[in-house]
Scaffold this motif. Structure first.
Motif, PDB file in Angstrom:
ATOM      1  N   PHE A 177      -5.303  15.425  -9.424  1.00 26.71           N
ATOM      2  CA  PHE A 177      -5.723  15.151 -10.802  1.00 26.71           C
ATOM      3  C   PHE A 177      -7.241  15.101 -10.912  1.00 26.71           C
ATOM      4  O   PHE A 177      -7.830  15.667 -11.844  1.00 26.71           O
ATOM      5  N   VAL A 178      -7.882  14.436  -9.961  1.00 26.65           N
ATOM      6  CA  VAL A 178      -9.335  14.309 -10.011  1.00 26.65           C
ATOM      7  C   VAL A 178     -10.002  15.659  -9.777  1.00 26.65           C
ATOM      8  O   VAL A 178     -10.946  16.037 -10.487  1.00 26.65           O
ATOM      9  N   PRO A 192      -1.813  11.879  -3.174  1.00 28.89           N
ATOM     10  CA  PRO A 192      -1.948  13.337  -3.372  1.00 28.89           C
ATOM     11  C   PRO A 192      -2.045  13.735  -4.834  1.00 28.89           C
ATOM     12  O   PRO A 192      -2.872  14.573  -5.197  1.00 28.89           O
ATOM     13  N   ALA A 193      -1.219  13.107  -5.697  1.00 24.29           N
ATOM     14  CA  ALA A 193      -1.281  13.442  -7.124  1.00 24.29           C
ATOM     15  C   ALA A 193      -2.612  13.017  -7.727  1.00 24.29           C
ATOM     16  O   ALA A 193      -3.186  13.735  -8.550  1.00 24.29           O
ATOM     17  N   GLY A 231       0.790  -1.228   0.000  1.00 22.11           N
ATOM     18  CA  GLY A 231       0.000   0.000   0.000  1.00 22.11           C
ATOM     19  C   GLY A 231       0.816   1.268   0.000  1.00 22.11           C
ATOM     20  O   GLY A 231       0.255   2.365  -0.173  1.00 22.11           O
ATOM     21  N   VAL A 232       2.147   1.146   0.175  1.00 21.36           N
ATOM     22  CA  VAL A 232       2.995   2.340   0.212  1.00 21.36           C
ATOM     23  C   VAL A 232       2.975   3.111  -1.107  1.00 21.36           C
ATOM     24  O   VAL A 232       2.831   4.339  -1.114  1.00 21.36           O
ATOM     25  N   PRO A 233       3.102   2.452  -2.276  1.00 22.75           N
ATOM     26  CA  PRO A 233       3.058   3.229  -3.535  1.00 22.75           C
ATOM     27  C   PRO A 233       1.767   4.012  -3.704  1.00 22.75           C
ATOM     28  O   PRO A 233       1.787   5.150  -4.181  1.00 22.75           O
ATOM     29  N   TYR A 234       0.638   3.399  -3.292  1.00 18.39           N
ATOM     30  CA  TYR A 234      -0.634   4.100  -3.428  1.00 18.39           C
ATOM     31  C   TYR A 234      -0.714   5.299  -2.490  1.00 18.39           C
ATOM     32  O   TYR A 234      -1.355   6.305  -2.806  1.00 18.39           O
ATOM     33  N   ALA A 235      -0.061   5.192  -1.345  1.00 18.06           N
ATOM     34  CA  ALA A 235      -0.040   6.332  -0.424  1.00 18.06           C
ATOM     35  C   ALA A 235       0.739   7.498  -1.022  1.00 18.06           C
ATOM     36  O   ALA A 235       0.357   8.664  -0.863  1.00 18.06           O
ATOM     37  N   PHE A 236       1.840   7.193  -1.711  1.00 17.00           N
ATOM     38  CA  PHE A 236       2.608   8.249  -2.371  1.00 17.00           C
ATOM     39  C   PHE A 236       1.851   8.830  -3.558  1.00 17.00           C
ATOM     40  O   PHE A 236       1.970  10.022  -3.857  1.00 17.00           O
ATOM     41  N   LEU A 237       1.094   7.996  -4.259  1.00 18.06           N
ATOM     42  CA  LEU A 237       0.350   8.461  -5.422  1.00 18.06           C
ATOM     43  C   LEU A 237      -0.937   9.194  -5.050  1.00 18.06           C
ATOM     44  O   LEU A 237      -1.481   9.924  -5.885  1.00 18.06           O
TER      45      LEU A 237
END
Length: 322
Positions: free
Chosen positions: A40-41, A35-36, A27-33
């Motif tokens: 974007f949304v 905010p972006a 789940g770490v990559p999704y946590a970094f992604l």
């Protein structure tokens, strides 16, 4: 009589902590992604969706249009798109943007490639290279509105120092903001401001090429022009494709330069480009539904042209990276 004691085979317990740690790491990559993705949304996907929604709506006026319930928003279907496409100002604005792109994109990318090759040819002169890179890139750091005001000052015959130079030489100062020169005036601002960015992209790609490749070519008798044509340009082809797509998108969205020059000349109309037409419909005529339809048309055209070009040349340009 001997007793045989059966051996007990112990089965390993499930590694629950290891599984939990693996799940947490997943789940770490999704946590970094996150905010972006949220930005974007909120600031890209949601406005695009809302514009698409408005393009399918219209206002229905009941009675004399007075009262709180006299104006209601109803379903319009594709009528706003038909109205935008049939607008007599739309196709001429598309034609001007097409002519603008034919002038700007090849000129800007050609100059960017030329400057990048010249800078890469003098790698040993690092001090000269740094100054040249900054000097060429500096116009890109100037905002488009400020650059348009600066060039507008230089275009006006009454205040331009170039007009004084022409008169001192015995020539009549050209009126660049005339009906025949407006397109070139706007294109000049875009070329002046965008060449530096594209040059940096191409030059960065050239810097990644090992110098031993060039030395081998020189040993084989290749000239600098031959090295540039047969080695450097094919290597930076992916960067050229990327800068072409960026330039194409910027061309379809040209707005700041003609909008800033408009008060300085009566040859630039309120619908000189499609985006200027969107601005007029939304903020002058208060017709946000037609403006939304035109915006969606511009977005679709940008998507089709950009991805169509990538589909056309992507395989040939990027096959060397496979």
């Amino acid at each position: 009589m001997s007793l045989i004691t059966p051996t007990r085979i112990s089965t390993p317990a499930p590694a629950a902590p290891a599984v939990a740690r693996k799940a947490r790491r997943g789940g770490v990559p999704y946590a970094f992604l996150a905010p972006a993705l949220v930005l974007f949304v909120l600031f890209l996907a949601a406005p695009i969706g809302y514009a698409g929604y408005l393009s399918l709506r219209k206002v229905k006026v009941s009675g004399l249009g007075l009262g709180s319930k006299s104006r209601t928003e109803v379903w319009a279907g594709l009528s706003n798109y038909a109205r935008s496409l049939s607008d007599p100002d739309f196709l001429p604005s598309v034609g001007r943007v097409a002519a603008y792109g034919v002038i700007v994109v090849p000129t800007m990318l050609g100059l960017a490639l030329l400057f990048a090759l010249l800078l890469d040819a003098n790698r040993t002169r690092e001090s000269v290279g740094k100054f040249s890179r900054v000097a060429i890139f500096l116009p890109y750091a100037v905002p488009a509105v400020v650059a348009s005001l600066l060039w507008g000052f230089l275009y006006l015959p009454r205040v331009s120092p170039f007009a004084d130079a022409f008169e001192a030489a015995g020539f009549a100062a050209p009126n660049i903001l005339s009906s025949s020169g407006t397109l070139w005036a706007v294109a000049n601002i875009a070329v002046w401001g965008g060449t530096g960015f594209n040059m940096i992209v191409i030059y960065t790609a050239l810097r990644a090429v090992p110098t031993s490749l060039y030395e081998s070519a020189r040993i084989d008798g290749a000239s600098e022009l031959s090295i540039a044509w047969r080695i450097k340009i094919p290597i930076v082809m992916p960067s050229l494709v990327m800068t072409f797509v960026f330039s194409l998108i910027a061309t379809l969205q040209v707005f700041a330069e003609p909008m800033t020059l408009k008060p300085l000349s009566n040859t630039i109309s309120t619908t000189w480009t499609p985006l200027m037409k969107v601005y007029r419909d939304a903020f002058v005529r208060n017709d946000i539904y037609a403006a939304a339809a035109t915006s969606v048309i511009i977005a679709l055209a940008t998507f089709i042209l950009s991805f169509g070009f990538l589909k056309l040349v992507g395989r040939r340009a990027f096959n060397q990276e496979d």
